[in-house]
Design a protein around this motif. Structure first.
Motif: not given
Length: 439
Positions: A219-222, A303-309, A311-312, A377-379
């Motif tokens: 929800l938040n990433p999108l 990998a990082l949680h994929p980017m939506g609209t 980065r979250a 850590g980056e995530a």
């Protein structure tokens, strides 16, 4: 027991003046009773507590309980005039309940006390999203930081969402690690076509909490949310619908039985090699690398949680706080401060725990032992402290959301219609709870 320094070395480092030769001396011989969950991070904590005693002379007895029993016991203990526990671990929703009932100490007076507060503590190194999520109350929305907020706890056992993927499968088919939601969703359905019998992405989906949790991950990433700034439900807007559509696509292209997966089943599918990707909490890394539990040891990349609209990623895990009815509050603060210090955080990370500091995730020794820590850590820099509302009525709303989403996943209930119904019922819950009194 893990050892990094001798007592003599610690004493020498602290002896900057005669007056401050040993800030722990007054509390030597004190026995602290703490309440921790049966959880991988706190199993690691048990390994480093003897080092705290060796350095300080403060003994620590741990009442380690399964999470639900821990919460039940704390509910009873914190309501007493004199409680048994000097320090407790809690999840974020307990923070809201305990602070509202005046059962947790405000930490300001401890950090203001020069006899207790270590000037080298470096609070700015703590992962800020978790400090706000797990520690603050009374600020923005009542449960975050802000001009009116106060600190009641510190993050200890920070978790966020990351993407685990099968390096061997990706290399075999020349696949690129997804950086965006569009790429991840495409791969989720492409992989079952490339690997017969293999699911694309393992996800929680079972009715109730698990389906709601999975939805919130997207929800938040999108770009969506549960409420706007005036507490109006917005989970049924375009972004909310997109998050539900993403979850449905993931489950439809997932392994057999995916609609009934809780956290354990989703993780088990990945551990057994039945799924090529896994999007959930960082706490699973230890199990994935454990040959007694995993068939994919050495085959998983992160990998990082994929980017939506935007980065979250999620904020989860535990914090630690001092009960208002504790007997040994000052000594409990010294333990809290030591555990969350740079030294303590590195010790627990090396023992297999989840560090709470940016510097620990970047530490060379930690990364040599656990190469995934740098990615984690980056995530955590993108961890959203407001990925779910920390309000007393959330449990009721969450249950309705998860039950309704399960029908979307299993009965093909129309997504817009389903979320419209959740929004309508949520508004009724919020109105009854008094959230629109000032509108």
């Amino acid at each position: 027991m893990l050892k990094t320094t001798t007592i003599a070395a610690i004493g020498a480092a602290l002896m900057t003046t005669t007056a401050l030769a040993n800030p722990y001396a007054e509390y030597e011989g004190t026995t602290l009773i703490v309440n921790f969950p049966a959880h991988p991070h706190y199993d690691a904590v048990m390994q480093i507590l003897p080092e705290f005693t060796a350095q300080t002379g403060i003994e620590v007895e741990v009442d380690q309980l399964p999470y639900l029993k821990m919460r039940e016991r704390q509910t009873l203990e914190l309501a007493q005039d004199e409680g048994e526990y000097d320090l407790i671990a809690y999840v974020v929703f307990s923070k809201a309940d305990y602070v509202y009932a005046d059962q947790l100490e405000n930490l300001a007076k401890y950090f203001m006390n020069p006899a207790l507060s270590d000037p080298s503590y470096d609070a700015s190194d703590l992962i800020d999203g978790y400090v706000y999520n797990i520690g603050f109350a009374g600020g923005d929305k009542g449960y975050l930081s802000g001009a009116t907020g106060s600190l009641f706890g510190l993050p200890y056992g920070s978790e966020t969402s990351v993407l685990g993927y099968r390096k061997d499968i990706f290399e075999k088919h020349g696949l690129q690690v997804p950086q965006t939601y569009e790429e991840m969703l495409a791969l989720a359905c492409q992989i079952p076509e490339l690997e017969s019998g293999m699911g694309g992405l393992a996800s929680r989906a079972a009715s109730g909490h698990h389906a709601a949790h999975a939805y919130l991950l997207h929800l938040n990433p999108l770009g969506g949310g549960i409420f706007d700034d005036q507490w109006n439900p917005i989970m049924n807007n375009a972004e909310g619908v997109a998050a539900a559509e993403a979850l449905k696509q993931i489950v439809d292209c997932g392994p057999e039985g995916a609609t009934n997966f809780g956290f354990g089943e989703a993780l088990g599918s990945f551990l057994n090699g039945d799924t090529a990707m896994f999007l959930d909490t960082t706490v699973v890394a230890g199990q994935i690398d454990n040959p007694d539990k995993s068939k994919v040891v050495g085959k998983v990349g992160w990998a990082l949680h994929p980017m939506g609209t935007e980065r979250a990623s999620q904020t989860g895990g535990f914090g630690i706080g001092i009960p208002a009815n504790a007997e040994n509050k000052d000594a409990a603060f010294l333990l809290m401060q030591w555990l969350t210090s740079k030294e303590g955080d590195k010790l627990v990370a090396m023992a297999g725990g989840n560090p709470s500091r940016f510097s620990t995730h970047a530490d060379a020794d930690v990364n040599a032992k656990y190469p995934h820590m740098a990615t984690f850590g980056e995530a955590l820099q993108h961890a959203d402290p407001d990925w779910r509302p920390i309000i007393p009525v959330w449990g009721k709303i969450n249950a309705d959301l998860g039950t309704t989403l399960s029908k979307v996943l299993t009965e093909d209930l129309d997504i817009q219609e389903a979320l419209d119904g959740v929004a309508e019922r949520t508004r009724a819950v919020m109105e009854e709870a008094g959230y629109y009194t000032w509108n």
